[in-house]
Scaffold this motif. Structure first.
Motif, PDB file in Angstrom:
ATOM      1  N   LEU A  14       0.844  -1.193   0.000  1.00  0.00           N
ATOM      2  CA  LEU A  14       0.000   0.000   0.000  1.00  0.00           C
ATOM      3  C   LEU A  14       0.877   1.238   0.000  1.00  0.00           C
ATOM      4  O   LEU A  14       2.053   1.184   0.330  1.00  0.00           O
ATOM      5  CB  LEU A  14      -0.974   0.014   1.182  1.00  0.00           C
ATOM      6  N   ASP A  15       0.272   2.343  -0.426  1.00  0.00           N
ATOM      7  CA  ASP A  15       0.960   3.629  -0.420  1.00  0.00           C
ATOM      8  C   ASP A  15      -0.059   4.685  -0.060  1.00  0.00           C
ATOM      9  O   ASP A  15      -1.273   4.488  -0.201  1.00  0.00           O
ATOM     10  CB  ASP A  15       1.595   3.915  -1.786  1.00  0.00           C
ATOM     11  N   ILE A  16       0.439   5.815   0.397  1.00  0.00           N
ATOM     12  CA  ILE A  16      -0.426   6.897   0.840  1.00  0.00           C
ATOM     13  C   ILE A  16       0.009   8.187   0.157  1.00  0.00           C
ATOM     14  O   ILE A  16       1.200   8.373  -0.125  1.00  0.00           O
ATOM     15  CB  ILE A  16      -0.384   7.013   2.381  1.00  0.00           C
ATOM     16  N   THR A  17      -0.939   9.067  -0.126  1.00  0.00           N
ATOM     17  CA  THR A  17      -0.609  10.336  -0.771  1.00  0.00           C
ATOM     18  C   THR A  17       0.172  11.215   0.199  1.00  0.00           C
ATOM     19  O   THR A  17       0.104  11.034   1.417  1.00  0.00           O
ATOM     20  CB  THR A  17      -1.878  11.077  -1.236  1.00  0.00           C
ATOM     21  N   LYS A  18       0.923  12.163  -0.344  1.00  0.00           N
ATOM     22  CA  LYS A  18       1.754  13.045   0.495  1.00  0.00           C
ATOM     23  C   LYS A  18       0.932  13.817   1.525  1.00  0.00           C
ATOM     24  O   LYS A  18       1.411  14.096   2.614  1.00  0.00           O
ATOM     25  CB  LYS A  18       2.545  14.015  -0.380  1.00  0.00           C
ATOM     26  N   ASP A  19      -0.320  14.154   1.175  1.00  0.00           N
ATOM     27  CA  ASP A  19      -1.169  14.888   2.117  1.00  0.00           C
ATOM     28  C   ASP A  19      -1.906  13.951   3.081  1.00  0.00           C
ATOM     29  O   ASP A  19      -2.705  14.401   3.900  1.00  0.00           O
ATOM     30  CB  ASP A  19      -2.169  15.773   1.374  1.00  0.00           C
ATOM     31  N   SER A  20      -1.642  12.654   2.990  1.00  0.00           N
ATOM     32  CA  SER A  20      -2.246  11.620   3.844  1.00  0.00           C
ATOM     33  C   SER A  20      -3.767  11.568   3.744  1.00  0.00           C
ATOM     34  O   SER A  20      -4.437  11.077   4.647  1.00  0.00           O
ATOM     35  CB  SER A  20      -1.839  11.807   5.312  1.00  0.00           C
ATOM     36  N   LYS A  21      -4.307  12.021   2.636  1.00  0.00           N
ATOM     37  CA  LYS A  21      -5.757  12.015   2.449  1.00  0.00           C
ATOM     38  C   LYS A  21      -6.254  10.687   1.869  1.00  0.00           C
ATOM     39  O   LYS A  21      -7.317  10.199   2.232  1.00  0.00           O
ATOM     40  CB  LYS A  21      -6.164  13.172   1.535  1.00  0.00           C
ATOM     41  N   TYR A  22      -5.456  10.084   0.971  1.00  0.00           N
ATOM     42  CA  TYR A  22      -5.859   8.848   0.308  1.00  0.00           C
ATOM     43  C   TYR A  22      -4.795   7.773   0.486  1.00  0.00           C
ATOM     44  O   TYR A  22      -3.607   8.064   0.536  1.00  0.00           O
ATOM     45  CB  TYR A  22      -6.081   9.072  -1.192  1.00  0.00           C
ATOM     46  N   MET A  23      -5.266   6.526   0.544  1.00  0.00           N
ATOM     47  CA  MET A  23      -4.383   5.371   0.599  1.00  0.00           C
ATOM     48  C   MET A  23      -4.841   4.401  -0.481  1.00  0.00           C
ATOM     49  O   MET A  23      -6.039   4.285  -0.745  1.00  0.00           O
ATOM     50  CB  MET A  23      -4.459   4.693   1.965  1.00  0.00           C
ATOM     51  N   ILE A  24      -3.876   3.718  -1.101  1.00  0.00           N
ATOM     52  CA  ILE A  24      -4.207   2.703  -2.096  1.00  0.00           C
ATOM     53  C   ILE A  24      -3.570   1.397  -1.658  1.00  0.00           C
ATOM     54  O   ILE A  24      -2.391   1.348  -1.308  1.00  0.00           O
ATOM     55  CB  ILE A  24      -3.727   3.114  -3.498  1.00  0.00           C
ATOM     56  N   SER A  25      -4.372   0.339  -1.665  1.00  0.00           N
ATOM     57  CA  SER A  25      -3.903  -0.989  -1.264  1.00  0.00           C
ATOM     58  C   SER A  25      -4.020  -1.947  -2.439  1.00  0.00           C
ATOM     59  O   SER A  25      -4.959  -1.885  -3.221  1.00  0.00           O
ATOM     60  CB  SER A  25      -4.725  -1.501  -0.076  1.00  0.00           C
ATOM     61  N   CYS A  26      -3.025  -2.851  -2.558  1.00  0.00           N
ATOM     62  CA  CYS A  26      -2.997  -3.877  -3.612  1.00  0.00           C
ATOM     63  C   CYS A  26      -3.259  -5.227  -2.968  1.00  0.00           C
ATOM     64  O   CYS A  26      -2.642  -5.553  -1.964  1.00  0.00           O
ATOM     65  CB  CYS A  26      -1.621  -3.943  -4.272  1.00  0.00           C
TER      66      CYS A  26
END
Length: 179
Positions: A14-26
């Motif tokens: 998973l990764d998170i946007t720099k502003d910590s608003k969104y996360m994406i999981s695989c």
């Protein structure tokens, strides 16, 4: 604090946007989920034809590396626009299918035109996204590369491998700076 429930398979990365608003999981369920970090709600589900193993977010770009699901299929990389994904458009802006039977293990955008890819055979390659051609490659490990981290200035990157080594590599020349 809370949990993020939504996948029906192993979470690979998973990764998170720099502003910590969104996360994406695989996940092994052949999907990537875009999450609202604050409330844990799923914003969008991205369905893949391979197994999403690695995700990297860089600005508006979401890069996903997928493993093949059979011996006849190939690993591939897709790039999506975060802005489009949030609005429900899950059509990739770019898709690159490997020509060889190798698996991409990590991915990282260096800039809008160049993707850095590591592989299960110890190679690292640079891919020109405009031409879909490799323009630099080097075998830097004797086994699969499992992790990569770009320096803040994007002049170097750090790799770790199943060969039990970690290396600092110059991003322009692929010269080993430290092991």
């Amino acid at each position: 604090i809370g949990t993020y429930n939504g996948h029906n398979g192993v979470i690979w990365h998973l990764d998170i946007t720099k502003d910590s608003k969104y996360m994406i999981s695989c996940s092994g369920d052949m999907s990537c989920l875009v999450w609202d970090v604050m409330n844990g709600n799923i914003i969008t589900r991205i369905s893949e034809t391979g197994i999403p193993k690695y995700v990297s977010i860089n600005g508006d770009n979401i890069v996903i590396a997928c493993d093949p699901i059979s011996k006849r299929s190939r690993s591939y990389i897709t790039i999506y626009s975060l802005e489009k994904i949030i609005s429900g458009d899950t059509i990739p802006n770019y898709k690159f299918v490997e020509t060889e039977q190798i698996r991409a293990t990590t991915i990282s955008l260096i800039n809008d035109e160049t993707l850095l890819i590591t592989y299960d055979n110890g190679f690292v390659k640079k891919l020109n996204l405009k031409t879909s051609e490799y323009f630099m490659e080097k075998n830097i490990h004797s086994d699969s590369i499992k992790s990569i981290c770009l320096s803040n200035d994007k002049k170097n990157f750090l790799t770790s491998s199943l060969d039990k080594t970690a290396k600092i590599i110059d991003i322009d020349t692929f010269e080993e700076l430290a092991c």
